[in-house]
Design an enzyme around this catalytic site. Structure first.
Site, PDB file in Angstrom:
ATOM      1  N   SER A 199       0.847  -1.198   0.000  1.00 57.63           N
ATOM      2  CA  SER A 199       0.000   0.000   0.000  1.00 57.63           C
ATOM      3  C   SER A 199       0.878   1.242   0.000  1.00 57.63           C
ATOM      4  O   SER A 199       1.776   1.380   0.836  1.00 57.63           O
ATOM      5  CB  SER A 199      -0.873  -0.023   1.257  1.00 57.63           C
ATOM      6  OG  SER A 199      -1.571   1.200   1.368  1.00 57.63           O
ATOM      7  N   CYS A 325      -6.801   1.637  12.564  1.00 55.76           N
ATOM      8  CA  CYS A 325      -8.138   1.189  12.185  1.00 55.76           C
ATOM      9  C   CYS A 325      -8.957   0.831  13.413  1.00 55.76           C
ATOM     10  O   CYS A 325     -10.168   0.824  13.357  1.00 55.76           O
ATOM     11  CB  CYS A 325      -8.021  -0.005  11.250  1.00 55.76           C
ATOM     12  SG  CYS A 325      -6.610   0.112  10.176  1.00 55.76           S
TER      13      CYS A 325
END
Ligand code: PLP
Length: 389
Positions: A199, A325
């Site tokens: 990512s 998260c």
């Protein structure tokens, strides 16, 4: 106030060379890479150059790199794509208890679709138990997925060994390398990796762009259907400027990993030893040496991680109490529970993640701030006083 950013595992800034490389691809060079005219061809060349840069960073071939929308998409694609491609003959996925939710929630979905999932545990340092891994990999396993490095406690896994175990039983091997790029040297060929997720925003490319490496001889089902982009395997008009940024960023991030790591390890180890010696009843979470060079994760007894975060934030210091998260939710981190921490200690954990832009001076400032904050919060804590009486 001079702010200090130590939350690089959550995301990183786009650096100037990366931004400069991207700039022409908004207003001047905007052609659709699928168009046959010169505008399109110019964009196509840029996408293919980025693909070459990503491939070079992993010792892969360009044709093995597929651009995606993020690390989460790459993880979803690897797991579900492998399940649907091989599900007629093999029904079991093997992964670990400390994966990112991009893996764990996808695995849960596969269970709802009648696949079997085995979650292999880790030891107290967060290293996958290899004997249990070996037992879990049967002839029914279509894929083994183990992260290269953990996003919370930074533990680096012996993925070459696990890849060998997977192949011995005819299973594919996937690794979520989202946190590892730029810190762990990756050679997909030498390490026996079939599928790898990465990512961009973890190494100075923009948010919202990722890639999946898929070995040439490996076939998995596509997830996103539509146009013929990415050699028909991942539809959707390419995120041109971000892909250019990803290519430039991975080239820079992997140019000199040894020098990058040497500086970070010095800062990391200094910070850990200062915290553990100057603040009583703290512990390091994760392995002392088999860990990402920029990762510090400590638990501070009698204090909530959230209170530490807020107090640090008031001083302009950005950290995290778990993975980005999950912070915001009050559940303790699944990773800290998996390494055996009791709930109350897991709740008092703090993650500080550095990159090459941080300095030793910042490390010292953060330690001073933490010493003062912990003293103040403990002085106010009834729990602390009750225990100490
Ligand atoms: N896997 C790991 C280990 C991560 O740390 C993250 C992001 O925090 C992801 C996957 C998801 O990546 P993205 O934010 O690009 O969806």
């Amino acid at each position: 106030m001079n702010r200090i950013y130590m939350d690089n595992a959550a995301t990183t800034r786009v650096t100037e060379p990366v931004f400069e490389a991207m700039k022409p691809y908004f207003c001047e060079k905007f052609g659709n890479p699928m168009s046959v005219h010169s505008f399109g061809r110019e964009s196509r060349r840029a996408v293919e150059e980025a693909r070459r840069q990503v491939a070079a960073a992993l010792n892969a071939d360009s044709r093995e790199i597929y651009f995606t929308g993020c690390g989460t998409e790459s993880d979803n694609w690897a797991l579900r794509g492998a399940a649907y491609a091989r599900g007629n003959t093999r029904r079991t996925l093997v992964t670990t208890t400390i994966e990112h939710h991009a893996i764990l929630h996808t695995a849960e979905q596969l269970e709802k679709e009648d696949f079997k999932v085995v979650y292999v545990p880790v030891d107290e340092f967060g290293i996958v138990k290899l004997d249990e891994m070996e037992k879990a990999i049967t002839e029914d396993v279509f894929l083994v997925s183990v992260m290269t490095a953990n996003n919370e406690i930074g533990t680096i896994q012996p993925i070459e060994e696990i890849a060998r175990m997977a192949h011995a039983k005819g299973a594919l091997f996937h690794t979520d390398a989202v946190q590892a790029i730029g810190s762990v040297k990756i050679d997909v060929k030498a390490m026996g990796i079939d599928l790898l997720s990465l990512s961009g925003h973890k190494f100075h490319a923009p948010k919202g762009v990722g890639a999946l490496y898929m070995k040439n001889s490996v076939h998995i089902e596509r997830l996103i259907r539509g146009g013929a982009q990415e050699r028909t395997q991942r539809a959707g008009t390419e995120n041109l400027a971000s892909i250019v940024g990803l290519g430039k960023a991975i080239e820079l991030a992997t140019a000199d990993i040894d020098a990058h790591n040497a500086k970070l390890i010095e800062m990391r180890d200094h910070m850990i030893s200062e915290i553990l010696t100057r603040i009583p009843e703290t512990r390091l979470n994760g392995d002392a040496t088999r860990r990402l060079p920029g990762n510090v994760n400590v638990s501070v007894r009698y204090i909530e991680g959230e209170s530490l975060l807020l107090s640090l934030d008031l001083k302009g210091i950005a950290a995290s109490s778990g993975s980005a998260c999950t912070s915001g939710a009050l559940d303790p981190s699944h990773v800290l529970l998996a390494i055996g921490l009791p709930h109350e200690i897991a709740h008092g954990s703090l993650r500080l993640t550095m990159n090459e832009e941080n300095t030793m001076e910042e490390v010292d400032t953060v330690v001073e701030a933490l010493v003062e904050i912990v003293k103040r919060l403990r002085a106010m804590s009834p729990l602390y006083h009750a225990e100490k009486q």
